[in-house]
Design a protein around this motif. Sequence first.
Motif, PDB file in Angstrom:
ATOM      1  N   GLY A  71      -5.701  -4.297   0.021  1.00  0.00           N
ATOM      2  CA  GLY A  71      -4.920  -5.437  -0.151  1.00  0.00           C
ATOM      3  C   GLY A  71      -3.474  -5.351   0.677  1.00  0.00           C
ATOM      4  N   VAL A  72      -3.416  -6.136   1.519  1.00  0.00           N
ATOM      5  CA  VAL A  72      -1.990  -6.073   2.426  1.00  0.00           C
ATOM      6  C   VAL A  72      -1.260  -7.479   2.297  1.00  0.00           C
ATOM      7  N   ARG A  73      -0.113  -7.227   2.151  1.00  0.00           N
ATOM      8  CA  ARG A  73       0.806  -8.477   2.112  1.00  0.00           C
ATOM      9  C   ARG A  73       1.439  -8.458   3.486  1.00  0.00           C
ATOM     10  N   VAL A  74       1.622  -9.819   3.994  1.00  0.00           N
ATOM     11  CA  VAL A  74       2.163 -10.162   5.264  1.00  0.00           C
ATOM     12  C   VAL A  74       3.662 -10.356   5.141  1.00  0.00           C
ATOM     13  N   VAL A  75       4.454  -9.513   5.854  1.00  0.00           N
ATOM     14  CA  VAL A  75       5.876  -9.664   5.788  1.00  0.00           C
ATOM     15  C   VAL A  75       6.711  -9.972   6.923  1.00  0.00           C
TER      16      VAL A  75
ATOM     17  N   VAL B 268     -11.219  -8.002  -4.106  1.00  0.00           N
ATOM     18  CA  VAL B 268      -9.858  -8.563  -4.694  1.00  0.00           C
ATOM     19  C   VAL B 268      -9.902  -9.450  -5.807  1.00  0.00           C
ATOM     20  N   THR B 269     -11.183 -10.159  -6.044  1.00  0.00           N
ATOM     21  CA  THR B 269     -11.341 -11.164  -7.164  1.00  0.00           C
ATOM     22  C   THR B 269     -11.869 -10.514  -8.328  1.00  0.00           C
ATOM     23  N   GLN B 270     -12.777  -9.488  -8.135  1.00  0.00           N
ATOM     24  CA  GLN B 270     -13.770  -8.943  -9.231  1.00  0.00           C
ATOM     25  C   GLN B 270     -12.926  -7.584  -9.770  1.00  0.00           C
ATOM     26  N   ARG B 271     -12.260  -7.066  -8.941  1.00  0.00           N
ATOM     27  CA  ARG B 271     -11.498  -5.818  -9.031  1.00  0.00           C
ATOM     28  C   ARG B 271     -12.504  -4.637  -9.805  1.00  0.00           C
TER      29      ARG B 271
ATOM     30  N   VAL C 173       0.445  -2.428   3.337  1.00  0.00           N
ATOM     31  CA  VAL C 173      -0.728  -2.044   2.356  1.00  0.00           C
ATOM     32  C   VAL C 173      -0.156  -2.062   1.112  1.00  0.00           C
ATOM     33  N   GLU C 174      -0.389  -2.590   0.262  1.00  0.00           N
ATOM     34  CA  GLU C 174      -0.192  -2.530  -1.196  1.00  0.00           C
ATOM     35  C   GLU C 174      -0.948  -1.953  -2.273  1.00  0.00           C
ATOM     36  N   GLU C 175      -2.590  -2.033  -1.911  1.00  0.00           N
ATOM     37  CA  GLU C 175      -3.467  -1.024  -2.552  1.00  0.00           C
ATOM     38  C   GLU C 175      -4.621  -1.047  -2.177  1.00  0.00           C
ATOM     39  N   LEU C 176      -5.460   0.043  -2.356  1.00  0.00           N
ATOM     40  CA  LEU C 176      -6.889   0.243  -1.938  1.00  0.00           C
ATOM     41  C   LEU C 176      -7.747  -0.521  -2.857  1.00  0.00           C
TER      42      LEU C 176
END
Length: 156
Positions: free
Chosen positions: A93-97, A136-139, A63-66
Amino acid sequence: MSFRLAAYGVCLDGGRVLLARYVSPVGDGSWWTLPGGQVEFGEDPVDAVVRELEEETGLVGVVEELLGVDSRVIPAHEAKRGVPHQNVGVFYGVRVVGGVMRPEANGETAEAVWTPVAEISELDRSAVVDVGVGLVTQRPASGHLPPVVVGGLVRH
């Protein structure tokens, strides 16, 4: 009335988002959704989204961000159980590792695919897809979007 707290992962790779194809256990079809699901009693939503990502797709994420929170009430006549249902979704927002993509073992996720964001509007999908991609696109500074209209290819 029923209530569900869920955590969803928005995993991006360039212009693509990771989607999971949910197959209904009651035989009313399949549709695309974000990896995620119910937060178990006593579980932190951050841990839930990482657990659900791995269970449903075989992928390991961080998890990188709410991104935000979505709350929707589904009227009784549209809800699966026939009673009003509130779903509160927490989007990360999740980064696949790591991991290897595969279907969910003994579960309701038939496959996971990286899908171009531009193609999402053409898919039979859960409203959570539109919420997650919108966040994620509009923030939005509030972490909240106007309600997603359900109908056509978009379902609860």
